[in-house]
Write an enzyme that holds these catalytic residues in place. Sequence first.
Site, mmCIF file in Angstrom:
data_model
loop_
_atom_site.group_PDB
_atom_site.id
_atom_site.type_symbol
_atom_site.label_atom_id
_atom_site.label_comp_id
_atom_site.label_asym_id
_atom_site.label_seq_id
_atom_site.Cartn_x
_atom_site.Cartn_y
_atom_site.Cartn_z
ATOM 1 N N GLU A 136 0.864 -1.198 0.000
ATOM 2 C CA GLU A 136 0.000 0.000 0.000
ATOM 3 C C GLU A 136 0.892 1.236 0.000
ATOM 4 O OE1 GLU A 136 -2.602 -0.212 3.372
ATOM 5 O OE2 GLU A 136 -3.603 -2.019 2.607
ATOM 6 N N PHE A 170 1.703 -0.718 -6.624
ATOM 7 C CA PHE A 170 2.735 -1.511 -7.338
ATOM 8 C C PHE A 170 2.249 -2.935 -7.626
ATOM 9 C CE2 PHE A 170 6.145 0.822 -4.547
ATOM 10 C CZ PHE A 170 6.018 1.968 -5.302
ATOM 11 N N ILE A 171 1.002 -3.116 -7.974
ATOM 12 C CA ILE A 171 0.486 -4.487 -8.109
ATOM 13 C C ILE A 171 0.726 -5.018 -9.527
ATOM 14 C CG2 ILE A 171 -1.538 -5.974 -7.878
ATOM 15 C CD1 ILE A 171 -0.384 -4.661 -5.219
ATOM 16 N N ARG A 284 35.199 -9.623 -30.230
ATOM 17 C CA ARG A 284 35.716 -8.253 -30.207
ATOM 18 C C ARG A 284 37.236 -8.262 -30.071
ATOM 19 N NH1 ARG A 284 35.251 -2.984 -31.514
ATOM 20 N NH2 ARG A 284 36.189 -1.642 -29.917
ATOM 21 N N GLN A 295 43.494 -11.134 -19.410
ATOM 22 C CA GLN A 295 43.155 -11.814 -18.159
ATOM 23 C C GLN A 295 42.203 -10.985 -17.288
ATOM 24 O OE1 GLN A 295 47.027 -12.942 -16.640
ATOM 25 N NE2 GLN A 295 46.867 -14.932 -17.632
ATOM 26 N N GLN A 352 30.271 -4.645 -18.518
ATOM 27 C CA GLN A 352 31.626 -4.096 -18.625
ATOM 28 C C GLN A 352 32.423 -4.812 -19.724
ATOM 29 O OE1 GLN A 352 32.385 -1.507 -16.850
ATOM 30 N NE2 GLN A 352 34.517 -1.269 -17.455
ATOM 31 N N GLU A 379 9.140 -8.748 -3.608
ATOM 32 C CA GLU A 379 8.979 -9.965 -2.784
ATOM 33 C C GLU A 379 9.959 -9.966 -1.594
ATOM 34 O OE1 GLU A 379 7.783 -13.588 -4.578
ATOM 35 O OE2 GLU A 379 7.141 -12.596 -6.412
ATOM 36 N N THR A 381 12.676 -6.819 0.221
ATOM 37 C CA THR A 381 13.919 -6.139 -0.170
ATOM 38 C C THR A 381 15.132 -6.880 0.403
ATOM 39 O OG1 THR A 381 13.986 -4.751 1.806
ATOM 40 C CG2 THR A 381 12.768 -3.869 -0.099
HETATM 41 C C1 LIG Z 1 8.123 -4.216 -10.312
HETATM 42 C C2 LIG Z 1 7.450 -4.371 -8.974
HETATM 43 C C3 LIG Z 1 6.437 -5.301 -8.830
HETATM 44 C C4 LIG Z 1 5.773 -5.433 -7.614
HETATM 45 N N1 LIG Z 1 4.702 -6.300 -7.527
HETATM 46 C C5 LIG Z 1 3.981 -6.344 -6.375
HETATM 47 C C6 LIG Z 1 2.804 -7.144 -6.296
HETATM 48 O O1 LIG Z 1 2.408 -7.824 -7.255
HETATM 49 N N2 LIG Z 1 2.100 -7.134 -5.135
HETATM 50 C C7 LIG Z 1 2.490 -6.395 -4.063
HETATM 51 O O2 LIG Z 1 1.802 -6.425 -3.041
HETATM 52 N N3 LIG Z 1 3.603 -5.619 -4.099
HETATM 53 C C8 LIG Z 1 4.352 -5.570 -5.238
HETATM 54 N N4 LIG Z 1 5.469 -4.789 -5.304
HETATM 55 C C9 LIG Z 1 5.871 -4.021 -4.132
HETATM 56 C C10 LIG Z 1 7.140 -4.543 -3.468
HETATM 57 O O3 LIG Z 1 6.887 -5.774 -2.851
HETATM 58 C C11 LIG Z 1 7.605 -3.450 -2.488
HETATM 59 O O4 LIG Z 1 8.107 -2.383 -3.291
HETATM 60 C C12 LIG Z 1 8.670 -3.929 -1.524
HETATM 61 O O5 LIG Z 1 8.147 -4.884 -0.631
HETATM 62 C C13 LIG Z 1 9.275 -2.784 -0.701
HETATM 63 O O6 LIG Z 1 8.288 -1.956 -0.173
HETATM 64 P P1 LIG Z 1 8.377 -0.378 -0.422
HETATM 65 O O7 LIG Z 1 8.584 -0.144 -1.866
HETATM 66 O O8 LIG Z 1 7.195 0.276 0.207
HETATM 67 O O9 LIG Z 1 9.685 0.076 0.318
HETATM 68 P P2 LIG Z 1 9.823 0.459 1.883
HETATM 69 O O10 LIG Z 1 9.300 -0.648 2.715
HETATM 70 O O11 LIG Z 1 9.274 1.820 2.090
HETATM 71 O O12 LIG Z 1 11.385 0.493 2.049
HETATM 72 C C14 LIG Z 1 12.218 1.608 1.710
HETATM 73 C C15 LIG Z 1 13.646 1.251 2.110
HETATM 74 O O13 LIG Z 1 13.712 1.030 3.535
HETATM 75 C C16 LIG Z 1 14.228 -0.262 3.801
HETATM 76 N N5 LIG Z 1 13.578 -0.815 4.996
HETATM 77 C C17 LIG Z 1 12.248 -0.914 5.261
HETATM 78 N N6 LIG Z 1 12.050 -1.462 6.455
HETATM 79 C C18 LIG Z 1 13.273 -1.750 6.969
HETATM 80 C C19 LIG Z 1 13.740 -2.358 8.164
HETATM 81 N N7 LIG Z 1 12.905 -2.810 9.105
HETATM 82 N N8 LIG Z 1 15.080 -2.470 8.362
HETATM 83 C C20 LIG Z 1 15.962 -2.042 7.398
HETATM 84 N N9 LIG Z 1 15.585 -1.468 6.244
HETATM 85 C C21 LIG Z 1 14.253 -1.335 6.012
HETATM 86 C C22 LIG Z 1 13.904 -1.097 2.560
HETATM 87 O O14 LIG Z 1 14.759 -2.224 2.437
HETATM 88 C C23 LIG Z 1 14.121 -0.049 1.469
HETATM 89 O O15 LIG Z 1 15.495 0.034 1.181
HETATM 90 C C24 LIG Z 1 6.163 -4.645 -6.514
HETATM 91 C C25 LIG Z 1 7.211 -3.716 -6.661
HETATM 92 C C26 LIG Z 1 7.839 -3.563 -7.867
HETATM 93 C C27 LIG Z 1 8.917 -2.526 -8.003
#
Ligand SMILES: Cc1cc2nc3c(=O)[nH]c(=O)nc-3n(C[C@H](O)[C@H](O)[C@H](O)COP(=O)(O)OP(=O)(O)OC[C@H]3O[C@@H](n4cnc5c(N)ncnc54)[C@H](O)[C@@H]3O)c2cc1C
Length: 398
Positions: A136, A170-171, A284, A295, A352, A379, A381
Amino acid sequence: MPDAASLPPGPHVDAESFAEFLRTLRRFVDEVLIPREQELESTEVIPAEVVEQMRELGLYGLSIHPDYGGLGLSTTQEILVHEVLSEAAQGFRYAYSSNVGIGSRGLALDGTDEQKAFWLPRLAAGELIACFCVTEPDAGSDVASLKTRAVPSTGPGGEPGWRLTGTKRFITNADVAGLYTILARTDPQESGARGISAFLVPRNTEGLRIGKPESKLGQRGGNICDVILDDAWVPASALLGGEPGKGFVTAMRTLDSGRLGVAANCLGQMRRAIDEAARFALERRQFGQPVAEFQLVQALLADSETDWMATRSLVLDAARNSDAGQNVQRMAACAKYFASEALGRVADRCLQVLGGAGYLADYPLERIFRDARVARIYEGTRQIMQLVIARQLLKDYS
Ligand SMILES: Cc1cc2nc3c(=O)[nH]c(=O)nc-3n(C[C@H](O)[C@H](O)[C@H](O)COP(=O)(O)OP(=O)(O)OC[C@H]3O[C@@H](n4cnc5c(N)ncnc54)[C@H](O)[C@@H]3O)c2cc1C
């Protein structure tokens, strides 16, 4: 080409048939997908005839049990399939991958018999696309803080059901889906994971709207969009598993298995990057010799091959443990973490090797480099993977 002796039999597909299936997929990748990559990049649409071939190959039902019309591959078999298919541009995967992974997994794991019988055969046949709606605007990594709510409410004919309100972000495949698994809070008193449930929401539900596709760095051919629910009513039978409060656990179990799939996709992308770089390096010439003879260039290739082999061992080991019925939450997180980081390194090194050509859209490395980046984000980070691994590890010592 794989021979049956080197391949694992699954509960539903024997090693010989699986070897033949992999050979067919290899031809599909080489003769159909790779030649159309440039077209996919420029149109951002998967050609309809390619989608039809994917249906005929059974790709929409790779993971779905044969009782529901799928192939019912074992996890190890599925990993090997994803590996081959991921050698082609990642955008192609958008056609079928959500039906195989996060779109169907929660339903297969925790759905009622009626829910499975109604939805899974349609998903396996590719008649409709499923998507999985967790993220969300204010709830990404912190899934348990999600705000979409579902309140008990009767429908137009007085039948019991729920009204859903909120925005999902982002679904994947939201613009083309026919089924949305939506995570929503059903217990307003419970602010954490226990108050969350999952709902199976069909596309034609009144009050469900899809935002416009986001413009993204790579993986062209598939879209991510907002899913907006504005008092969208669904009958009680739409509650996944029939019991409220189980949605968070379903989502986590779904993501655990999805992470091995992401790791397998990384493997295919690495293989392709290495193949492209090695071929280029042999052709190349600079300083009177193929650059492959330097190398320092060989080191780029050797480090990439080592990353690929290490990733492959890790991913297949996790898959075998999963097939043996073990809980692989930690292994899947390790595999996804290592594979996505290794892919980043490999894509960078292989680009590279091509020098300036690597930076041009005329060569596949430019696309691979862009396609690869998101594996470290979706899925779970990189940071969330580290937390999952450390938490599980420390449990063993406490
Ligand atoms: C191409 C794409 C497809 C996607 N498809 C789906 C989908 O089908 N369904 C769905 O539900 N979602 C989907 N997503 C969403 C995706 O799962 C989220 O983007 C992801 O889980 C991260 O959430 P966020 O973007 O809100 O980042 P945030 O949670 O806001 O994180 C921002 C930063 O803070 C870091 N962070 C957050 N919490 C912590 C913590 N506790 N400790 C340390 N670091 C932290 C994160 O690692 C990141 O670097 C998709 C995203 C993309 C880009």
